[in-house]
Write a protein that holds these residues in place. Structure first.
Motif, short mmCIF file in Angstrom:
data_model
loop_
_atom_site.label_atom_id
_atom_site.label_comp_id
_atom_site.label_asym_id
_atom_site.label_seq_id
_atom_site.Cartn_x
_atom_site.Cartn_y
_atom_site.Cartn_z
N ARG A 73 -10.19 -15.22 -1.80
CA ARG A 73 -10.23 -14.39 -0.60
C ARG A 73 -9.02 -13.47 -0.66
O ARG A 73 -7.89 -13.93 -0.65
CB ARG A 73 -10.20 -15.27 0.64
N ILE A 74 -9.28 -12.18 -0.71
CA ILE A 74 -8.20 -11.19 -0.81
C ILE A 74 -7.64 -10.94 0.59
O ILE A 74 -8.38 -10.72 1.53
CB ILE A 74 -8.71 -9.88 -1.42
N VAL A 75 -6.33 -11.00 0.69
CA VAL A 75 -5.64 -10.74 1.95
C VAL A 75 -4.96 -9.38 1.85
O VAL A 75 -4.30 -9.09 0.85
CB VAL A 75 -4.61 -11.85 2.27
N TYR A 76 -5.15 -8.57 2.87
CA TYR A 76 -4.59 -7.21 2.89
C TYR A 76 -3.42 -7.15 3.85
O TYR A 76 -3.40 -7.84 4.86
CB TYR A 76 -5.66 -6.20 3.33
N GLN A 77 -2.46 -6.28 3.52
CA GLN A 77 -1.35 -6.03 4.44
C GLN A 77 -1.02 -4.54 4.39
O GLN A 77 -1.31 -3.86 3.41
CB GLN A 77 -0.13 -6.88 4.11
N VAL A 78 -0.43 -4.06 5.47
CA VAL A 78 -0.10 -2.64 5.58
C VAL A 78 1.18 -2.36 4.79
O VAL A 78 2.06 -3.20 4.68
CB VAL A 78 0.03 -2.24 7.07
N THR A 79 1.23 -1.16 4.19
CA THR A 79 2.42 -0.72 3.45
C THR A 79 3.25 0.21 4.35
O THR A 79 2.83 0.57 5.45
CB THR A 79 2.00 0.06 2.19
N ASP A 80 4.40 0.62 3.84
CA ASP A 80 5.22 1.59 4.58
C ASP A 80 4.45 2.90 4.76
O ASP A 80 4.50 3.51 5.83
CB ASP A 80 6.54 1.87 3.86
N ALA A 81 3.72 3.32 3.73
CA ALA A 81 2.90 4.53 3.84
C ALA A 81 1.80 4.34 4.89
O ALA A 81 1.48 5.27 5.63
CB ALA A 81 2.28 4.90 2.49
N GLY A 82 1.23 3.14 4.96
CA GLY A 82 0.22 2.84 5.97
C GLY A 82 0.79 2.87 7.37
O GLY A 82 0.14 3.35 8.31
N THR A 83 2.01 2.38 7.52
CA THR A 83 2.67 2.42 8.83
C THR A 83 2.90 3.87 9.25
O THR A 83 2.65 4.24 10.40
CB THR A 83 4.01 1.65 8.78
N ALA A 84 3.35 4.70 8.32
CA ALA A 84 3.57 6.11 8.63
C ALA A 84 2.26 6.81 8.99
O ALA A 84 2.21 7.61 9.94
CB ALA A 84 4.24 6.81 7.44
N GLU A 85 1.18 6.49 8.27
CA GLU A 85 -0.12 7.10 8.56
C GLU A 85 -0.64 6.63 9.92
O GLU A 85 -1.18 7.43 10.69
CB GLU A 85 -1.13 6.75 7.46
N PHE A 86 -0.45 5.36 10.25
CA PHE A 86 -0.85 4.84 11.56
C PHE A 86 -0.11 5.58 12.67
O PHE A 86 -0.72 6.02 13.65
CB PHE A 86 -0.58 3.33 11.64
N GLU A 87 1.18 5.74 12.51
CA GLU A 87 1.98 6.45 13.52
C GLU A 87 1.54 7.91 13.64
O GLU A 87 1.45 8.44 14.75
CB GLU A 87 3.47 6.36 13.18
#
Length: 189
Positions: A73-87
């Protein structure tokens, strides 16, 4: 209109800010967010996850074996780039922010959004719904004599639903503005 994939990306990024999740958990939580009328298939979720992996918005954190399946089961987590894109996505205040498909997802993550942005999105949504309400009411008065009672009931239901949501949005806007004037007291240590 926001593309469905962009809405899913926003929701995935918001959920992964709560902590790492595997695809099944993400799908379950997304379906709860999207509501009873919309179901997200794995055929929509996994291509979006793959695109987000390629764009380095998320990463595979770990894989775990489940007792029921031999597949990891692959577990995903947000990256720094993902945090910036979310913001970035959450700071947008144009029409896509208050469209039907996007508003609920954005609203679910309002706790991580600046008050001014929240107010602009709420006001935009209210304006859009008020325009829709005015249009429905004028159509209702013009067509009441021309349609059968079921069509008229459906139109009346649309009016009542829009009126409730406009009132709800007005209440939220007033609550936001009162917080702006009287910010909550900070706990003393």
């Amino acid at each position: 209109m926001a593309r469905r994939a962009e809405t899913i990306e926003l929701a995935v990024l918001g959920l992964l800010h709560e902590g790492p999740m595997h695809g099944y958990e993400l799908r379950k939580r997304l379906n709860l967010m999207l509501g009873w009328g919309r179901v997200l298939s794995y055929g929509s979720l996994y291509p979006t996850l793959k695109k987000m992996l390629r764009g380095a918005l998320i990463e595979e954190a770990t894989t775990t074996l489940t007792p029921v399946s031999r597949r990891p089961r692959i577990v995903y987590q947000v990256t720094d780039a993902g945090t910036a894109e979310f913001e970035r996505l959450m700071s947008e205040v144009g029409p896509t922010a208050w469209e039907d498909d996007n508003f609920g997802i954005r609203f679910a993550f309002f706790g991580r959004t600046d008050m001014e942005i929240r107010l602009r999105v709420l006001e935009g949504r209210r304006t859009r719904l008020q325009e829709r309400l005015d249009r429905i009411q004028s159509q209702l008065s013009m067509t009441e004599q021309e349609v059968d009672r079921y069509s008229a009931e459906l139109q009346r239901h649309g009016v009542e639903s829009a009126e409730r949501e406009v009132q709800w949005l007005s209440d939220l806007i007033n609550a936001e503005r009162s917080q702006q004037v009287n910010p909550p007291a900070q706990p003393q240590s």
